[in-house]
Design a protein around this motif. Structure first.
Motif, short mmCIF file in Angstrom:
data_model
loop_
_atom_site.label_atom_id
_atom_site.label_comp_id
_atom_site.label_asym_id
_atom_site.label_seq_id
_atom_site.Cartn_x
_atom_site.Cartn_y
_atom_site.Cartn_z
N ALA A 57 -1.01 -16.51 14.39
CA ALA A 57 -0.04 -17.48 14.52
C ALA A 57 0.00 -18.64 13.32
N PHE A 58 -1.36 -18.52 13.20
CA PHE A 58 -1.80 -20.27 12.04
C PHE A 58 -1.80 -18.78 10.85
N LEU A 59 -1.92 -18.57 10.23
CA LEU A 59 -1.96 -17.29 9.05
C LEU A 59 -0.28 -17.57 8.40
N LEU A 60 -0.20 -17.27 10.30
CA LEU A 60 1.85 -16.70 9.89
C LEU A 60 2.26 -18.22 9.64
N VAL A 61 2.34 -19.08 10.02
CA VAL A 61 2.77 -20.70 9.47
C VAL A 61 2.04 -20.87 8.09
N ALA A 62 0.54 -21.01 7.35
CA ALA A 62 0.34 -20.87 6.79
C ALA A 62 0.58 -20.53 5.41
N TRP A 75 8.69 -12.64 3.22
CA TRP A 75 9.53 -12.86 4.22
C TRP A 75 10.97 -11.51 4.68
N THR A 76 11.42 -11.16 2.78
CA THR A 76 12.29 -10.20 2.48
C THR A 76 12.03 -8.96 2.70
N GLU A 139 -1.64 -7.44 6.71
CA GLU A 139 -1.16 -6.85 5.62
C GLU A 139 -0.10 -7.55 5.33
N MET A 140 0.78 -8.52 5.60
CA MET A 140 1.20 -9.92 4.97
C MET A 140 0.23 -10.41 4.04
N LEU A 141 -0.80 -10.88 4.17
CA LEU A 141 -2.39 -11.06 3.05
C LEU A 141 -2.90 -10.99 2.59
N PHE A 142 -3.09 -10.20 2.74
CA PHE A 142 -4.22 -9.02 2.26
C PHE A 142 -3.54 -8.48 1.35
N ARG A 143 -1.90 -7.31 1.17
CA ARG A 143 -1.36 -6.75 1.25
C ARG A 143 -0.44 -7.67 0.38
N LYS A 144 0.48 -8.08 0.87
CA LYS A 144 2.01 -8.93 0.09
C LYS A 144 1.73 -10.12 -0.39
N TRP A 145 1.21 -10.73 -0.05
CA TRP A 145 0.37 -11.76 -0.89
C TRP A 145 -0.09 -11.94 -1.07
N ILE A 192 -0.36 2.18 -2.05
CA ILE A 192 0.82 2.50 -1.08
C ILE A 192 1.22 1.27 -1.13
N TYR A 193 1.26 -0.46 -1.31
CA TYR A 193 1.86 -1.16 -1.04
C TYR A 193 2.45 -1.89 -2.44
N ILE A 194 1.71 -1.07 -4.22
CA ILE A 194 1.66 -1.43 -5.19
C ILE A 194 3.19 -0.45 -5.96
N LYS A 195 2.71 1.04 -5.34
CA LYS A 195 3.52 1.93 -5.15
C LYS A 195 4.95 1.57 -4.99
N TYR A 196 5.04 1.07 -3.55
CA TYR A 196 6.26 1.06 -2.97
C TYR A 196 7.04 -0.78 -2.92
N HIS A 197 5.89 -0.91 -3.30
CA HIS A 197 6.57 -2.37 -2.52
C HIS A 197 7.38 -3.23 -1.50
N ASP A 198 6.91 -2.10 -0.31
CA ASP A 198 7.63 -2.33 1.02
C ASP A 198 6.04 -2.23 2.26
#
Length: 221
Positions: A57-62, A75-76, A139-145, A192-198
């Motif tokens: 919860a804290f990390l998602l708020v951050a 968040w897209t 995954e949101m922190l260590f991959r997408k962000w 996988i994330y770099i390849k598809y950005h999904d």
């Protein structure tokens, strides 16, 4: 928006320091409960999952605040074009990941991290936290962000994959056994994330791993 490499690294380090400090702060009450409480109580048994919920919860708020500052569009999520083949690969990757955790525990004589007897209430909390929310948050922190920030610094994919994998591994150094699995499987996740950005593919793989870890002891019991 683009950054020089030094500025990019500085901004990444500053945000990760905030994440670490905040996670330690929200974890403190649950650590006290875990180590000083009655181990037979529901709260003591559920302390790791409750701590995971609080940290997530804290990390998602951050991340939400960071998203507004950096305008990363975190968040897209693509609502179409998901590939069935890649989903199957993600599921297989998650199962292999959990199998590697089991083998590491067997070879190192470490206790398997998931209990084989739980109440319905603690099982539901475990599924919500460890099985679903933690994979999404990590995954949101260590991959997408992280990938989004490093791409702004024009880092090469190899450098992004290495840093993402090492940081993901370091985050798990406090676990009861040596989590070399986090270093190994972070590599294909980041690729996988770099390849598809999904990010959905990475979340699926991570969630399958954690849910399998919860299910295996129950099925074997």
């Amino acid at each position: 928006m683009t950054y020089s490499k030094p500025k990019c690294v500085g901004r990444i380090a500053a945000f990760l320091a905030i994440c670490l400090a905040g996670s330690l702060l929200v974890s403190a009450p649950f650590l006290v409960l875990l180590f000083n409480g009655n181990s037979n109580t529901f709260l003591a048994k559920s302390a790791p999952d409750l701590m995971a919920l609080a940290c997530s919860a804290f990390l998602l708020v951050a991340l939400a605040v960071e998203n507004r500052i950096e305008k990363l569009d975190l968040w897209t999520f693509w609502l179409s074009g998901i590939q069935t083949k890649t989903i199957l690969i993600s599921i297989l990757l998650g199962l292999l990941w959990q199998l590697s955790i089991y083998l590491i525990c067997q070879l190192s004589d470490a206790a398997y991290p998931h209990p084989n007897t739980v109440s319905i209430s603690s099982l539901l909390i475990s599924i919500l936290s460890t099985g679903l929310l933690v994979p999404f948050t990590e995954e949101m922190l260590f991959r997408k962000w992280l990938v989004s920030m490093m791409e702004r610094g024009s880092f090469k994919p190899a450098a992004i994959i290495i840093l993402s994998s090492v940081l993901f591994f370091c985050m798990h150094l406090g676990d009861p056994f040596f989590r070399v699995d986090t270093l190994i499987f972070a590599v294909p996740l980041c690729y996988i994330y770099i390849k598809y950005h999904d990010i959905r593919y990475c979340v699926i793989a991570h969630a399958v791993c954690n849910l399998a870890g919860i299910a295996f002891p129950l099925l074997a019991h």
